[in-house]
Write a protein that holds these residues in place. Sequence first.
Motif: not given
Length: 561
Positions: A52, A55, A60-61, A63, A101-104, A108
């Motif tokens: 995370a 980011i 928030d994410k 990409e 794509v990875i999010t907060r 993933s």
Amino acid sequence: MLSQLTVQHFAIVKFLELDFHQGMTTITGETGAGKSIAIDALGLCLGARADAGMIRQGTDKAEVSARFNLSDTPNALTWLKNNDLENSLSDNANECLLRRVITREGRSRAYINAIPVPLSQLKSLGQLLVNIHGQHAHQSLLRSDIQLSIIDEYANHQQLLQKVKDTYQGCHFLKKQLQQQQLSQQEKQARKQLLEYQIIELDEFALAENEFSEIEAEHKKLANSGALIENSQKSLNLLTDSDEVDALSLLQKSISLLESQVQHDNKLTNILESLQEAAIQIEEAGYELRQYCEQLELDPEQFEQLESRLSQAMTLSRKHQIQPEMLYSFHQKLSKEYQQLNNSEAQIEQLTIELDNAKQDYIKHAQKLSQSRQRYAKELSKKITKSIQKLNMEDGQFEVAMTQHDADSLSPLGIDGIEFQVAANAGQGLQNLGKVASGGELSRISLAIQVIISQRISTPTLIFDEVDVGISGATAAVVGNLLRQLGESTQILCVTHLPQVAGNGHQQMTVNKHSDGKSTNTMMQLLDETQRVQELARLLGGDSITEHTLANAKELLIVNS
């Protein structure tokens, strides 16, 4: 090859879209500008570990998308077909799009051609598309396992290595089984003596299967035999055998009365039939009850025997801490274990034979691998020697020294020990690489190895992330030429701080970092010829760009035009 990379909200990158071409692309920029960010982003798209912290602050994410042209990569096209991940969204069937794509929250997601896939598939395909050589490769070069992997990669030993690993696993499994069987004689004997005592006791008792339930039921019956006899006889008297009056005689009298009256009213017919049926049932019940009473008898001796056996069963069950119903199966289990202990010597002998055969199979494949390694080690030694001599180590000598481990020392990597040896100067004997090579020499040797290995593998895109660290001057020019030659047949992306290397690129990108006091953003751009001269001059002279540094920069481009 890699044709396009799109990065959004990754690290200090807000948005970045880069188009790449064949040949050698060099990437330069000031220290701290983030020259390796694009490489890190691509690594994420190829299946690297997500975090995370990657980011961009305030979003928030993150990409990352990487587009590849697979026209010259048939093995990747075959992989996509075998995994049902062919590109159905593009008119160009040779295009492949990887996306991550990875999010907060730390989640993933991975996609191949817009199809969600597990990370393992992304990694598997990524290995066919890109090979990344990091800036710390020269440090890991001192490790023997890395040295061995270099030989195997150069020699394309995947199949031979797999055979060795498979036979090693077979040996490991049999060895573990044998060790389990080979308990100490004292432990085995103690266990056997205990089992023998327990089995003799259970053999003497000799409880049959389901016998405890039968004993319990018979004991219960005999324990209540007096009451059974008394009450059964009373019941029989009430039903059929009374000298005065009983149920059957009363019922028969009632039947006689109704039989005499049924001719006057046929409504009595059903009642009469019911009474007649009841009389038959009472008569039958009386017959069976009479037989039951005749068979019932008080047998104190049998009761005593049953009580004794029941007591023994309860005592044994408490002793072994099991339910009495389980005594029979427990007895069988102990007998089986005892038999296995008796047969353990035969099992050990059989396992020993199987393990010896497995070891012979392992040694056969390990020796075949070793012979191939020795042949390719000589070949690689000559190539590395020739390469480092061009890299300003004119008298340098390189050799891959190999030894063989003891035959009993099994390893999934085979029986070979390895040591990279080097003589940096004339008159010096060959010594361990880590003992005699300076930082700069180690970097040159590492780079020579990476370039040689890269020429042997079919990966269409090679990335060199500051692998020229510790190199300067005339050596840097040789390194640049070496990478450019490799770029004639393979797509090369090279992050560098050396103008001699940067000037050898077929194209050049620069990285700049901008800040408005609130946020920071990294940008990359493709340079035209004028911009390349300016950037090369900056690399040559720092902030002070003079006519002399501009002229030197132009010469670098002229040489590589």
